[in-house]
Design a protein around this motif. Structure first.
Motif, PDB file in Angstrom:
ATOM      1  N   ALA A 313       0.390  -1.506   0.419  1.00  8.72           N
ATOM      2  CA  ALA A 313      -0.416   0.174  -0.237  1.00  8.72           C
ATOM      3  C   ALA A 313       0.390   1.712  -0.200  1.00  8.72           C
ATOM      4  O   ALA A 313       0.964   2.112  -0.708  1.00  8.72           O
ATOM      5  CB  ALA A 313      -1.275  -0.038   1.204  1.00  8.72           C
ATOM      6  N   VAL A 497      -6.390   3.487  -2.496  1.00 11.96           N
ATOM      7  CA  VAL A 497      -5.294   2.084  -2.037  1.00 11.96           C
ATOM      8  C   VAL A 497      -5.238   1.237  -0.603  1.00 11.96           C
ATOM      9  O   VAL A 497      -4.842   1.199   0.176  1.00 11.96           O
ATOM     10  CB  VAL A 497      -3.398   2.809  -2.304  1.00 11.96           C
ATOM     11  CG1 VAL A 497      -2.611   1.948  -1.481  1.00 11.96           C
ATOM     12  CG2 VAL A 497      -3.354   2.736  -4.178  1.00 11.96           C
ATOM     13  N   ARG A 501      -6.618  -1.882   1.650  1.00 15.30           N
ATOM     14  CA  ARG A 501      -5.840  -2.506   2.638  1.00 15.30           C
ATOM     15  C   ARG A 501      -6.467  -2.621   3.425  1.00 15.30           C
ATOM     16  O   ARG A 501      -6.221  -3.703   4.320  1.00 15.30           O
ATOM     17  CB  ARG A 501      -4.586  -1.777   2.498  1.00 15.30           C
ATOM     18  CG  ARG A 501      -3.127  -2.108   3.264  1.00 15.30           C
ATOM     19  CD  ARG A 501      -3.358  -3.627   3.255  1.00 15.30           C
ATOM     20  NE  ARG A 501      -3.652  -4.490   1.797  1.00 15.30           N
ATOM     21  CZ  ARG A 501      -3.296  -5.460   1.204  1.00 15.30           C
ATOM     22  NH1 ARG A 501      -4.558  -6.422   2.636  1.00 15.30           N
ATOM     23  NH2 ARG A 501      -3.476  -6.144   0.511  1.00 15.30           N
TER      24      ARG A 501
END
Length: 689
Positions: A313, A497, A501
């Motif tokens: 990430a 992102v 995650r």
């Protein structure tokens, strides 16, 4: 005669040049390993040079050879010459081993499931263009790397600011303390924009702000006349998608946060009291304490995602992804509250004391109460099937596979001994899971606090050793969250992102934790919801954030070419030389605890479909242990990817049920608050000292 000869030679040349474009290929399967297929082309005729448009996105347009192909899967290539003539060919590397057959068969299934989970509805209806464009090219300092120990100074600009430069032009001279002067070459064509003044320091490895700041090593930018589409090596446009599964999980978490009146904030203090055992009633129905249920559920989520996933990430989204990861973790606390409250409310407790709970029960019987019996049965059955698949794959084989890779990377003696590693792991897992939830709870209740403490203490040690970087680190996180570079996908890219995650790591909304929490000893279902909301906080807000901070504080978030657990290991190793060995063992413990927790999740889904007898449970446990050995000893590629995706797919039936039953949970919560405030709940008496 000379004219006739010249005419003949010209005609011969035309015939040669007009020769039909033909392509021959050498298709090779060099070993029994998966994903190592090769196709090497020989092109005849046409007019060179040739270009090669492969369906394999990692193969450049100028390469006649493609490698790393999945055996048993067709790949296409369009070969074109300089005159625009082209020919299309399709090749398939034949399978040589059973693992290659499995991998090749599952690859299309992964693609199909991925097209659902990662479908981008916003792009599909034209709200935004998912294609990534670059409006400028950043010019890096020659000789710089994230690990370099040097000082770079911009000695002289060779081109005026705003001047038009062409790719290959010399634009500046820099000097470094270790390597002297170097020329800086323009890597693109466009207008030059200075980022550093003449005579100023570009990057100094002894300056904490430079180490932490994203892109401190860039000295200039070249602005393109028109934005350029960013592409994969094969020329396909690069896209920054907003996956449907992330939207599904995050919107659900946001809805439950608002619907429950920000229970993630209001209920935090009470949830800690419950986890400490202040309200543990030894006579309440159930099998394990609040803390043991929490430890079992945490062990199912805290794992490789917190170590490897966070590194991915931060590599993709930069420091700013950390901020959005924390936000998503805080929202996910509300999803856990709702699903685990329902898990306890609709559980079955058999005369022998065994508890059967989780989404299968509340989806079936909770919806049956609302005259949705058929719909509830379908959702519960779908959830159970997905949970079994997820337990064998993402909760078992994936963990065994990745932990073996990590340990063999640090301890070379293990290389090539995956089968025996799998046998040993299966024995350890078997000793625990044969004993049932009480045995699982006791082990996780001891292992989880120890392994989490070791990891947290080490992370805090690295942060304290670099405490002077705290200001630049948090500046990088906030700046990166709200004003990230186009290279990181802009604010939407970084947000996605971070959310992705966090959602994948804490599994809030997936429903798995409700199975563990349903076994808790309590007379009040919301009490276990309160305990459960600590889980995303521990998993994401604490452990994931500490991993991200270690990467940022040490400057390892700028390293290119490394990702996953290796990047995290290197970040710790840069400060504590021996810690990668400890981390490798921690990865094994994380994986081990995840396996034993998921064995219970899968077993409850199995018994929902195949009966609650102890014989049925034993069949599942034996199958589970076999898959531990398979996961550790064989590379299964797409099989693991598919089964890992099934964990995310569990959220579809689960969140639909949570939406429908959220009003019921809110009513139960209101009653629970009333009992708590009027001291009607069981509370342990404080022993006077």
């Amino acid at each position: 005669m000379k004219k006739l000869t010249l005419l003949f030679l010209m005609l011969l040349g035309l015939v040669a040049n007009s020769q039909e474009l033909t392509v021959k290929a050498a298709v090779m399967n060099p070993s029994k390993k998966i994903n190592d297929g090769v196709v090497d082309l020989q092109v005849l005729g046409g007019t060179p040079p040739y270009s090669y448009k492969w369906s394999n996105q990692e193969t450049p347009l100028n390469s006649k050879k493609t490698m790393g192909l999945v055996e048993g899967v067709p790949y296409s290539v369009v070969v074109s010459d300089s005159k625009g003539n082209s020919v299309t060919k399709v090749y398939k590397v034949e399978t040589n081993a059973i693992t290659e057959v499995f991998n090749g068969t599952m690859t299309p299934a992964v693609k199909a499931l991925g097209s659902v989970l990662f479908w981008d509805p916003f792009a599909a209806i034209g709200i935004y263009d998912p294609v990534a464009y670059a409006d400028k090219k950043l010019v890096s300092t020659p000789g710089w790397s994230a690990e370099v120990e040097d000082r770079f100074v911009l000695k002289k600009w060779l081109k005026a600011e705003g001047a038009k430069v062409t790719k290959g032009d010399q634009i500046a001279i820099i000097s470094s303390d270790k390597h002297g002067e170097r020329n800086v070459i323009a890597e693109a064509t466009g207008s030059l924009n200075y980022l550093v003044e003449e005579g100023k320091v570009i990057y100094n490895s002894e300056n904490a702000e430079h180490v932490i700041e994203q892109g401190a090593h860039f000295l200039a930018e070249i602005i393109y006349d028109e934005p350029i589409v960013m592409t994969h090596p094969n020329g396909d446009p690069l896209t920054k998608d907003i996956p449907f599964i992330v939207i599904w999980l995050v919107l659900g978490a946001l809805f439950f946060t608002i619907r429950m009146g920000f229970i993630n904030v209001r209920g935090f203090k009470h949830s800690i009291d419950l986890a400490k055992g202040k309200y543990d009633d030894p006579d309440a129905p159930g099998q394990v304490t609040h803390f043991q249920a929490l430890a079992t559920a945490v062990s199912g989520t805290v794992g490789l995602g917190n170590i490897a996933g966070v590194a991915v990430a931060v590599s993709l989204g930069g420091a700013g992804a950390t901020f959005w990861m924390i936000v998503c973790g805080l929202l996910g606390m509300s999803s856990k509250f709702v699903e685990c409250t329902l898990g306890v409310k609709y559980r079955d407790i058999l005369p022998d004391g065994r508890v059967f709970g989780g989404p299968m029960n509340y989806l079936r019987y909770g919806l049956e109460k609302r005259n949705m019996k058929g719909f509830g049965k379908v959702l519960a059955g779908l959830f159970a099937v997905l949970a079994i698949g997820a337990s064998f794959g993402g909760g078992n084989m994936f963990q065994a596979n990745q932990s073996f890779e990590q340990l063999s990377g640090q301890f070379p003696v293990l290389v090539g001994n995956g089968f025996w590693f799998g046998i040993l792991t299966a024995i350890l897992v078997g000793v625990v899971i044969i004993g049932g939830i009480n045995s699982i709870a006791k082990v996780t209740g001891r292992v989880v606090p120890i392994m989490a403490s070791v990891y947290i203490i080490a992370a805090l040690a690295v942060i304290i050793m670099n405490i002077q970087n705290i200001g630049p680190a948090f500046s990088a996180i906030v700046d990166g969250a709200f004003s990230p570079s186009a290279l990181k996908g802009g604010i939407i890219g970084v947000l996605v992102v971070g959310f992705q995650r966090a959602a994948f790591s804490n599994e809030a909304g997936v429903g798995s934790a409700a199975i563990a929490h349903s076994t808790a000893k309590t007379n009040n279902p919301p009490s276990e919801g309160f305990v459960a909301l600590l889980e995303p906080f521990i998993d994401t807000v604490v452990v994931c954030t500490l991993t991200a901070l270690v990467l940022i504080f040490t400057g390892m978030h700028e390293v290119e070419g490394l990702a996953g657990a290796q990047l995290t290991s290197d970040a710790f190793g840069s400060q504590i030389s021996w810690f990668p060995y400890v981390l490798a063992l921690a990865v094994f413990l994380f994986a081990f605890s995840t396996m034993i927790s998921w064995s219970y999740y899968g077993m409850r889904a199995w018994t929902y479909l195949f009966g609650k007898s102890k014989k049925s449970e034993m069949v599942y446990k034996i199958l589970f242990l076999i898959f531990v050995v398979v996961g550790a000893s064989v590379s299964l590629g797409a099989v693991l990817d598919f089964s890992d995706m099934m964990i995310l797919a569990m959220s579809f039936p689960n969140i639909i049920g949570l939406y429908i039953m959220s009003g019921e949970v809110k009513t139960d919560l209101r009653e629970y608050w009333t009992k708590l405030k009027s001291n009607q709940l069981f509370k342990k008496q404080q022993v006077a000292k």
